[in-house]
Structure formats: C-alpha cells, structure tokens
Design a protein around this motif. Sequence first.
Motif, short mmCIF file in Angstrom:
data_model
loop_
_atom_site.label_atom_id
_atom_site.label_comp_id
_atom_site.label_asym_id
_atom_site.label_seq_id
_atom_site.Cartn_x
_atom_site.Cartn_y
_atom_site.Cartn_z
N ASP A 116 0.83 -1.20 0.00
CA ASP A 116 0.00 0.00 0.00
C ASP A 116 0.87 1.26 0.00
O ASP A 116 0.58 2.22 -0.72
CB ASP A 116 -1.00 -0.01 1.17
CG ASP A 116 -0.39 -0.49 2.47
OD1 ASP A 116 0.84 -0.71 2.52
OD2 ASP A 116 -1.15 -0.65 3.44
N GLY A 117 1.96 1.26 0.79
CA GLY A 117 2.86 2.39 0.79
C GLY A 117 3.60 2.54 -0.52
O GLY A 117 3.81 3.66 -1.02
N ILE A 118 4.01 1.43 -1.10
CA ILE A 118 4.73 1.46 -2.38
C ILE A 118 3.85 2.05 -3.47
O ILE A 118 4.31 2.83 -4.31
CB ILE A 118 5.20 0.03 -2.75
CG1 ILE A 118 6.22 -0.47 -1.72
CG2 ILE A 118 5.79 0.01 -4.16
CD1 ILE A 118 6.50 -1.95 -1.82
N VAL A 119 2.57 1.69 -3.46
CA VAL A 119 1.65 2.23 -4.47
C VAL A 119 1.49 3.74 -4.29
O VAL A 119 1.44 4.49 -5.28
CB VAL A 119 0.29 1.50 -4.39
CG1 VAL A 119 -0.78 2.24 -5.19
CG2 VAL A 119 0.45 0.07 -4.91
N ARG A 120 1.41 4.20 -3.06
CA ARG A 120 1.31 5.66 -2.84
C ARG A 120 2.54 6.36 -3.41
O ARG A 120 2.44 7.44 -4.01
CB ARG A 120 1.16 5.97 -1.36
CG ARG A 120 -0.15 5.49 -0.74
CD ARG A 120 -0.43 6.17 0.59
NE ARG A 120 0.61 5.95 1.58
CZ ARG A 120 0.66 4.92 2.40
NH1 ARG A 120 -0.28 3.98 2.34
NH2 ARG A 120 1.63 4.79 3.30
N TRP A 337 -2.74 -7.05 9.96
CA TRP A 337 -2.48 -6.29 8.74
C TRP A 337 -3.77 -5.93 8.03
O TRP A 337 -4.68 -6.75 7.94
CB TRP A 337 -1.59 -7.12 7.80
CG TRP A 337 -0.25 -7.44 8.36
CD1 TRP A 337 0.12 -8.59 9.00
CD2 TRP A 337 0.90 -6.59 8.34
NE1 TRP A 337 1.44 -8.51 9.37
CE2 TRP A 337 1.94 -7.30 8.97
CE3 TRP A 337 1.15 -5.32 7.83
CZ2 TRP A 337 3.23 -6.77 9.13
CZ3 TRP A 337 2.42 -4.78 7.98
CH2 TRP A 337 3.44 -5.51 8.62
N PRO A 338 -3.86 -4.73 7.49
CA PRO A 338 -5.06 -4.37 6.71
C PRO A 338 -5.11 -5.14 5.40
O PRO A 338 -4.10 -5.65 4.92
CB PRO A 338 -4.87 -2.87 6.46
CG PRO A 338 -3.39 -2.64 6.57
CD PRO A 338 -2.89 -3.63 7.58
N LYS A 339 -6.31 -5.20 4.82
CA LYS A 339 -6.46 -5.88 3.54
C LYS A 339 -5.72 -5.12 2.45
O LYS A 339 -5.66 -3.90 2.45
CB LYS A 339 -7.94 -6.02 3.16
CG LYS A 339 -8.65 -7.16 3.88
CD LYS A 339 -10.05 -7.38 3.31
CE LYS A 339 -10.02 -7.86 1.87
NZ LYS A 339 -9.34 -9.17 1.72
N LEU A 340 -5.19 -5.88 1.52
CA LEU A 340 -4.49 -5.30 0.39
C LEU A 340 -5.31 -5.33 -0.90
O LEU A 340 -5.16 -4.47 -1.76
CB LEU A 340 -3.17 -6.05 0.14
CG LEU A 340 -2.02 -5.77 1.10
CD1 LEU A 340 -0.86 -6.72 0.80
CD2 LEU A 340 -1.55 -4.32 0.99
N TYR A 341 -6.15 -6.34 -1.04
CA TYR A 341 -6.82 -6.57 -2.31
C TYR A 341 -8.33 -6.50 -2.16
O TYR A 341 -8.88 -6.84 -1.11
CB TYR A 341 -6.43 -7.94 -2.88
CG TYR A 341 -4.96 -8.25 -2.77
CD1 TYR A 341 -4.02 -7.41 -3.36
CD2 TYR A 341 -4.50 -9.36 -2.08
CE1 TYR A 341 -2.67 -7.67 -3.25
CE2 TYR A 341 -3.15 -9.63 -1.98
CZ TYR A 341 -2.23 -8.78 -2.55
OH TYR A 341 -0.90 -9.04 -2.45
N ASP A 342 -8.97 -6.07 -3.21
CA ASP A 342 -10.42 -5.97 -3.24
C ASP A 342 -10.90 -6.65 -4.51
O ASP A 342 -10.72 -6.12 -5.62
CB ASP A 342 -10.82 -4.49 -3.22
CG ASP A 342 -12.32 -4.29 -3.14
OD1 ASP A 342 -13.08 -5.12 -3.69
OD2 ASP A 342 -12.74 -3.28 -2.54
#
Length: 413
Positions: A116-120, A337-342
């Motif tokens: 998630d951080g890498i995508v930001r 850990w929060p979810k990564l995928y939807d």
Amino acid sequence: MTKTLGSLILDEITLTVPLSTDADDTRTIDVFARIVTRSGGENLPYLVFLQGGPGNEAPRPSLSPLNPNWLGVALEEYRVVMLDQRGTGLSTPVNDDILNKPAEDVAEYLTHLRADGIVRDAEAVRKHLGVEKWNLLGQSFGGFTTLHYLSRHADSLDTVYFTGGLSAIDRPAEDVYINCYNRMRRNSEEFYRRFPQLRDTFGNLVELARAGEIVLPTGEVVSETRLRSLGHLLGSNDGWFDLYSLLERDPKSNAFLHDLAGLLPFGNRNPLYYVLHESSYADGVVTNWAAERVLPDDFREDPTLLTGEHVFQEWMDTVPSLKPWKDVALILAQNEWPKLYDAQALQNSNAKGAAAVYANDVFVPLDYSLETAAHMPGVQLFITSQHEHNGLRSSAGAVLKHLFDLAHGREVR
C-alpha cells in the motif's frame, strides 16, 4: 538529474513523500526512481517495474552484459521506470541502525513499507511526471503490489503485466503456505528421482546440522530448518544445478561452507525480506508464523523434504544478521495487517494486460493465481511449465516479449 549509459538515457528522480496516510503524522521518506530510455525512445509510454521481495531495490541498469537482461525488450516499447520500493536502495533504506529505537517503534515504522505504501509512492512519481496513465510490470511481490494498485488506483493504469505475481485473494496465509509445501514436496521428490544418491547426502547433512557441526564463515551454526530452506533453489529454472553442485562438495570444506552461505535465503543483506515476508500474504490477517505452524506431518518426519519461502522463528536465534531483529519480528508476527486486495474492485477495474503464470511455481501457487486472474478477464494468461518463478530473467526477455504480444493482440509465436 540526467545521465547517460552508452545509448541509454537515465533520468533520476528523488521525491519526499509522507510515510503514512495519517494527516497528523509528520514523518516523511525519500523515494528514488530512475527512468531508463533508449535513444530515440523519448516519447514512448512509461512502464514501471515493481520487483520481487519484499525489501529489494530496483535493478541497476548496466551494459555488456545488459542488466536486467529483459530490459532491451522492454525498451523497444516503453521508457522503464525503476522504482526503489520504500525502505530499499535510495528510498530511505532500512538498515540495522534503525534498531537503536525501541522495537515497538521500529515495527510500527515497518508496517508502512508494504504494497500500500509502495503504491502511494508510485502515484507520487506518476503525478510528478505529469502522466495521466502509465503501465506496470510486476515480478512476484511486485505483482502483488500491482494487484493493490489495481484495487485502489485502476484509473492511473493503462496496461499491466504480471510475471509470477498473481497473489491469492481472500485467503489466509496458512492456505498459501500449505499449498507451497505441497509444491515443494513435488519438487523435492523430482530432484531426488533425478539424483537418487543425493537424498542420503542431504540426510547426512541434516545430521551434521542437528549436531551443530555446520558453521558458516559468518559464524552461523546452521540449523536443520535453515539447511532445508535450500529448497528455494528448486523454484528457479537453474537453481537445481546450484543445489546439485553444493551437495557434491565435502561438507567440511571451505568451498562448501562459503557456497552454502551464499545460497541460503533470508539471512543476507536484506533483513526486510525475512521480517516482512509473511506480511506479503497477509490480506487482512495476523500471520503469527503461519508457515511454521502449518508444516505438514511428512515434512516433520522426513528431513530430506525441502522447504521454499517458508520462514521459521528459530532463525532469529541462529542467524547472526537476523538476531538483532528478533523483537521487531515477533511484534510484526502479531500485527493485524489491513487488507491489500479488493476482488470487486479488481473486477470493476477493467484491467487489461497479460500475466505469465508458471504451472510449477513453488512460491505463487497456480490454482490461486487462476482464481485471482478470474477477476481480471481483460488480462490474458500465458500459462507455462517451460519456466519456473524466475522466468522473466531466465528467458532473457522472451517471456516479456510474449506478454507484450498477448496484451496488444499481436501474433504470438
């Protein structure tokens, strides 16, 4: 900053970005990206390479030989953005000096280094370049990151390419590791069918490890679980040869000990690979040493069955480079850990592109990859048993060329 490397143009970017999404958090990190362009390709679209890991920086381009060896194929159609994922390379790298802080603070900091951080960070680079849409190439963990990108910012993406990177979605980490054990069992047995004499050889090495008689130049007293993690070599096209060559050597020799040190995973220059590894499969769960907890009974009974990307707690006590990270790793193992995928977002993303799915992949299971691919019908699949998990590199660009042709509807040969 612009540099040249032979016929290549290298544009380097460093941005300062927030560490987290908390508006009250004033911490920042630097993010580094290098854009590689061939002469005459200045107007080509961008392709962002997201490498495997976690914890690995982007490849450093070189000539004679070309590195990475698929770069020439990519540069025919794109300008390639080599992004150092946060915490690596020149993107505020995480080193042992961070351990001067309390373990709780270090663990909290590391929770911001996932996909998630890498995508930001990637989004910050895209906006800096003034690009409305760009393209992604995700290798392994980089493919996992690409899935998160599609789940959150599909409008920023044109074409996506995966190589061994279609992660399981809505499955606990335990499911993934059990599946990977099953594949390691198959590859272990295949290795011993090819070289039956080496089963006894490996069994004898296990006895030496149990007796504490394999001591590496680093000072590590190699445990049984560390020795068995050599199975990760069976997940690449030519890794079996490295394993075969190692087992030919006298286990008391300097050559054996130095080669063994170089072939063992997780204990090298990259502590994040160990500390954050299970979080890669944590799609909204606590991992709690999932790989260790689901070790199958036959693996417990037969020490010649090899493991792959399965991490074990005892390495925090036996591997010199991991010992300082013990308290941090224990905390992260209990992190929710929060979810990564939807899955619905992936379905709605209208993603287009192509994915190499390796039929015998021991790190990213075929069946779960196919489940994930079903959410992205516009991503064409290249399912092959010709390559293992490292097919992007081992094919010297052939796999990537195949994906380009699939994605763009060109004749595939």
